[in-house]
Structure formats: C-alpha cells, structure tokens
Design an enzyme around this catalytic site. Structure first.
Site, PDB file in Angstrom:
ATOM      1  N   GLY A  65       0.984  -1.033  -0.443  1.00 45.35           N
ATOM      2  CA  GLY A  65       0.204   0.043   0.380  1.00 45.35           C
ATOM      3  C   GLY A  65       0.607   1.394   0.019  1.00 45.35           C
ATOM      4  O   GLY A  65       1.983   1.676  -0.521  1.00 45.35           O
ATOM      5  N   SER A  66       0.237   2.308   0.899  1.00 51.04           N
ATOM      6  CA  SER A  66       0.865   3.489   0.573  1.00 51.04           C
ATOM      7  C   SER A  66       2.805   3.506   1.230  1.00 51.04           C
ATOM      8  O   SER A  66       3.161   3.540   1.845  1.00 51.04           O
ATOM      9  CB  SER A  66       0.506   4.715   1.593  1.00 51.04           C
ATOM     10  OG  SER A  66       0.282   5.769   2.074  1.00 51.04           O
ATOM     11  N   CYS A  67       2.851   4.793   0.194  1.00 51.19           N
ATOM     12  CA  CYS A  67       4.489   5.453   0.111  1.00 51.19           C
ATOM     13  C   CYS A  67       4.249   5.837   1.500  1.00 51.19           C
ATOM     14  O   CYS A  67       5.728   5.971   1.974  1.00 51.19           O
ATOM     15  CB  CYS A  67       5.045   5.617  -0.915  1.00 51.19           C
ATOM     16  SG  CYS A  67       4.483   5.375  -2.441  1.00 51.19           S
ATOM     17  N   SER A  68       2.939   6.185   1.874  1.00 47.24           N
ATOM     18  CA  SER A  68       3.336   7.743   2.985  1.00 47.24           C
ATOM     19  C   SER A  68       3.668   6.167   5.032  1.00 47.24           C
ATOM     20  O   SER A  68       3.972   6.875   5.452  1.00 47.24           O
ATOM     21  CB  SER A  68       2.365   8.181   3.651  1.00 47.24           C
ATOM     22  OG  SER A  68       1.792   9.042   3.084  1.00 47.24           O
ATOM     23  N   ALA A  69       3.746   4.503   4.380  1.00 45.41           N
ATOM     24  CA  ALA A  69       4.554   3.651   5.316  1.00 45.41           C
ATOM     25  C   ALA A  69       5.613   4.400   6.023  1.00 45.41           C
ATOM     26  O   ALA A  69       5.384   5.025   7.565  1.00 45.41           O
ATOM     27  CB  ALA A  69       4.807   2.339   5.007  1.00 45.41           C
TER      28      ALA A  69
END
Lengths: 150, 401
Positions: A65-69
């Site tokens: 999922g997210s690159c903001s991980a």
C-alpha cells in the site's frame, strides 16, 4: 523444543533489539494501517487489527500500500509507540526507509532484518526475539506470563 | 543525500541515476517529526533540483474553515505544505499529477511517491520510477537523483506473474466498477511482483480513469508499482513482450467468481445499514469524472442525512467553477474539496458510520482511518444510493452464472 532457535538474516538497518514477536503472513501498510499516536493496528482487514505494535518485533512478508508508510513508521517511533524491530522476507524499501529515517532524524534504532521465507514462518506470535546488529535472530520460547496475549 | 545512499541498497542499487522530475507524498500531516524534518530542510535553504509536484495534503487550503477543522492542525498542515513550496515544489496538492500537470513521457526516469501515482506512471505511461516513500521523495528531488535499480532498469520491468482472466459475461468490462475490482484482486495476488494480465485483449479500451482506478487499487491491496495488461498498457503489446520472451515464474487463473469475491471484500458494512456518507475521488477525480457525476446528479438531490464528498485537485475545481459543473454538484448537496481528501484530513463529521464509494482505495482505507463500515459500488449505484438515502446496489452482469 524449548531450545532457542537461531536464524541468520541480513541486516537492512542495523541495531540491537529485543521483544515479543507479532507475526503474520499478511503484509501491512503502516499508513492507514497503524495509528501513529497510539501504536495500534487500525486496518480492519488485517489479522492484527486492535493489536499494539509498541515494543514488538513485527514479523511479516513485506509492506504494502501507501508510500506514506515510512512517515507513519517515523511518527510512531517519535511518539514512543513504535515497534522494536521488523523482520521481513522480501526487502521492502518503504519499511527500510522508515527505519533509516528513525536513525537519521531521531537518532534511534529500530533494526530491520531480511530473512528467508522459510525462516520467517518459523517465528510465531508471542515468542521472544533478540536481534543482533549483524542480522542474527535468537528466537526463544514464548514467555510464560505473556503467552497468548496480544 | 545520506538518507538516499543508505536506502539505495534496499532497491539493489550501487549507484544513482539522474531523474527529470519528482512527486512528493510527504505532505500528509502524520505528526510533528515529519513537519520538523521538512521545515529543517527548508530553513537550511534546500531547493529541489528538478520540477517537483506535491501530493494531496491535509487541508483544503482555500476553504479549511468550512470543514470545522482544528486551527492548530490546520496550521501545522499548512506549514508542512509551505515548507515544500519554499524548497521550490509546485503547489499542485494532488495525488494525480499525471492528470493535472503534463504527464511524464514513455521511458522518462522520474522519482515519484504516492502509491497510485507510481503505479499509474509505470503501468499506463511507461515512465520509470520505484515506490519512493515519504521523505525519500524529497531527498530524490533535492539530489535530482534516484537509486539506479529496480523499475528504472529494463529487466525488472518484465512480468514474472501471469494472471489469466477467464471468460467474463458481456458488458462487465464496460462497467465503472470492473477495473478497480480487477486491480484489487491483482494487487492481492501479486504482492510486490510485476504481474501481466491476459484475457482482456478483446475488452473495449479502458479510459484513463478506469486505468487509474485499476492501478490505484492494485497499489492498495498489494505493493504493486508496475502491472501490465496485454493489449491495453504500453509495455504489453503482446504477452511475450511483457514477459521478455521468458516463461512466467507463476500463472494464476482468475474466474468471475474470484472477481466477485474481491468485489465483496471491498464492502465491510451491512448493506442494510443507514447510509451516512457517499464519497468519490480517491485518487482525485478528473475533470471527466466530475462531469460524469454532474450528469448523474443534475436536477437531483442527495437525501437528508447523507453527506456527499467529491475530492479533487485545485486545478480541476477551478475549471468546474467556471463551466458550471461545480454548481450542479453543489446543488445535489455535494461538498467538492480541493488539495486534500477524506482519508488524509479530518473532514468527515463524527457520527458517520457507513460510507459508500466507487473507489477501491476509499473502501479499503476508510474503515481503518475513519472507523466506518464501507460499501463499494459502481459510480451510478453510489449516486442512486445518495438520492435514496440507503444503499442501492445494482449488480448487473456481476450476478451472471
């Protein structure tokens, strides 16, 4: 059976850590999956939903999922509710980045270790895992007082 | 630069390559450590070296007061955006830079973040980027370089997993809810591998918005940064081209039933629950998607008690305001936000229990972030449900045997 198990992994982000394993075969996205203020898993489709990651050694195939991980990883450690280490079986750049940011920006260490898939699945939730800077894991039996707890 | 060189080996890189542009995702306010990092860089005088766009942020910068947002939160969210603007980034504030600004060219080396933008740039445009996480994105933008590895190179772009779609009932691939469901299933099967989808060669060409919904969904259920669809994406004119002439390491067959299961997984709420919120726009709605919504909403009104959100970019909202589309959407009862969306900013009022959406990404992340139950449906079913004030599902060919 009670003999500790030694697993030789590759250290992606070096460090020393010790904690109880939280293991799953399902990848997780930290962003949208973990509350960085409380350290709880909020992804309602993940088997860990409701668990606290704080101080745990997270054992999972990889992120998703997210690159903001990486940002959520950093904030969870800054808030004192992050994991103590992460063990993955696929080299996840976003989780590795999160741990590098923790080192570079906070001056703290959350080691990330890459292990073979066959070794990863030998680690069970609740077992005590010690992480050495060279990527060696020592997996002990479940601590009696916490066995089966989240 | 030290962060960049420490992270490069995770991608298998031993050197860096120049990139022509960057997209920064690190502007969603996650907490104070990220804000401190961005402000430290800006205060040190860091400048981006290549044209750099900014992702969706945590507030509607023109209109945040209307959403009842905590002023302290709004202030920190604004400062985070400003730190990157001070470094020279373009204040685009959107997760679809490829629809709002000029898209990168085929083969162009770029350093993008935001999972949907990465998957779209690689898969649909044939530009080349890895998944760059928060704060590495700005490091790449400042350095004008990225790790020389992974999807920047030729060989790692070849598919290793073939996903073969079995016969589908007529009309299914034309539906607005087909491509996001396909993407969601592909992401689950692929994890971080590069998949190639076969069996859809004869399907009508999906438009950019359908491909956007597919790639966004695959980057939500999996860590997909590149997928190929034979006949529909530029690096897959044929199966052999997508595989580089090799045999796939694995082949998975997908039936209508598998797709139906993936679609059911996107809904977590009981369809009989009272409906509180209908949301469109993850990734941000394009101009065309907003006009499609206006066509469905024109002259109608959402039921009392149902909030409707359309989340888009500032650029698109400006155009909607000028051509009258915004008035049509607002007359329906929709709130059209720019610069942000419902899962990265506290927009949704407390007490909302059930969300309906045509977005696989909202349906996936909504339950965890907003603590709501989600219902996934087609664009048309979402509008009908908003009008009816309850969930109205239209199954069509999904129920074919």
């Amino acid at each position: 059976m009670d003999e500790p198990l030694t697993i030789r992994g590759t250290s992606l982000v070096p460090g020393t850590a010790d904690g109880l394993a939280l293991a799953s075969d399902v990848p997780i996205s930290f962003w949208g999956g973990v509350d960085p203020d409380r350290g709880t898993v909020i992804d309602q489709r993940h088997p860990w939903v409701g668990e606290r990651i704080s101080g745990r050694v997270l054992v999972l195939p990889q992120g998703r999922g997210s690159c903001s991980a990486s940002g959520v990883f950093l904030e969870s450690v800054a808030n004192g509710v992050g994991p103590s280490a992460v063990v993955v079986s696929s080299p996840d750049p976003v989780i590795g980045l999160g741990a590098v940011l923790v080192d570079e920006l906070l001056g703290r260490q959350v080691p990330v270790v890459l292990v073979a898939e066959a070794d990863r699945i030998r680690i069970r939730t609740g077992q005590r895992v010690a992480v050495e800077p060279d990527g060696t894991l020592t997996v002990g039996p479940p601590a009696r007082d916490v066995a089966g707890s989240g | 630069m030290r962060i960049l060189t420490r992270v490069a080996p995770f991608y298998g890189a031993t050197s860096l390559i120049p990139v022509t542009r960057a997209h920064i995702d690190g502007i969603v306010l996650e907490g104070n450590a990220g804000l401190a990092f961005a402000e430290r860089l800006a205060n040190l005088g860091a400048r981006v070296r290549v044209p750099t766009s900014l992702n969706v942020g945590s507030l509607d910068r023109s209109d945040w007061q209307r959403h009842g947002m905590d002023p302290d939160y709004a202030d920190r969210a604004y400062r985070l955006g400003q730190a990157y603007v001070r470094m020279g980034a373009v204040p685009s504030f959107t997760c679809v830079p490829y629809q709002v600004l000029d898209p990168p060219a085929f083969g162009e080396q770029i350093a993008w973040s935001e999972s949907n933008a990465v998957a779209y740039a690689n898969s649909v445009l044939g530009a080349r980027t890895n998944r760059y996480g928060d704060y590495l994105d700005v490091c790449c933008a400042i350095a004008g370089r990225a790790p020389a590895a992974g999807l920047h190179l030729d060989e790692p772009r070849l598919a290793t997993l073939r996903i073969d779609i079995g016969p589908l009932p007529p009309g299914l691939a034309e539906r607005s809810d087909f491509w996001p469901v396909l993407g969601y299933l592909v992401g689950t099967l692929a994890g971080d591998r590069v998949p190639v989808v076969t069996g859809l060669e004869d399907a009508p060409r999906p438009d950019d918005d359908a491909l956007k919904a597919m790639t966004a969904a695959s980057a939500t259920s999996g860590a997909v940064a590149l997928l190929h669809v034979v006949g529909h994406t530029p690096e897959a004119p044929t199966l052999a081209a997508a595989l580089g002439g090799r045999r796939p390491a694995e082949t998975r067959s997908v039936s209508l039933r598998d797709l139906r299961d993936a679609r059911a997984e996107l809904s977590s709420a009981d369809p009989d629950s009272p409906l509180d919120l209908v949301a469109f726009g993850s990734p941000h709605c394009s101009l065309r998607e907003c006009r499609t919504l206006a066509g469905l909403m024109s002259g109608r009104r959402a039921a009392t008690g149902v909030d409707v959100y359309v989340t888009t970019s500032r650029a698109v909202r400006e155009l909607l305001a000028r051509d009258g589309t915004l008035a049509t959407l607002e007359a329906f009862g929709a709130t059209v936000t720019a610069d942000t969306c419902i899962v990265v900013a506290p927009l949704v009022r407390p007490g909302v229990r059930t969300l309906m959406t045509n977005s696989a990404k909202y349906a996936h992340y909504g339950p965890g972030i907003l603590n709501v139950g989600a219902i996934f449906g087609s664009t048309e079913a979402c509008v009908e449900s908003a009008v009816a004030g309850r969930v109205v599902l239209e199954e069509g060919p999904w129920t074919s045997r």
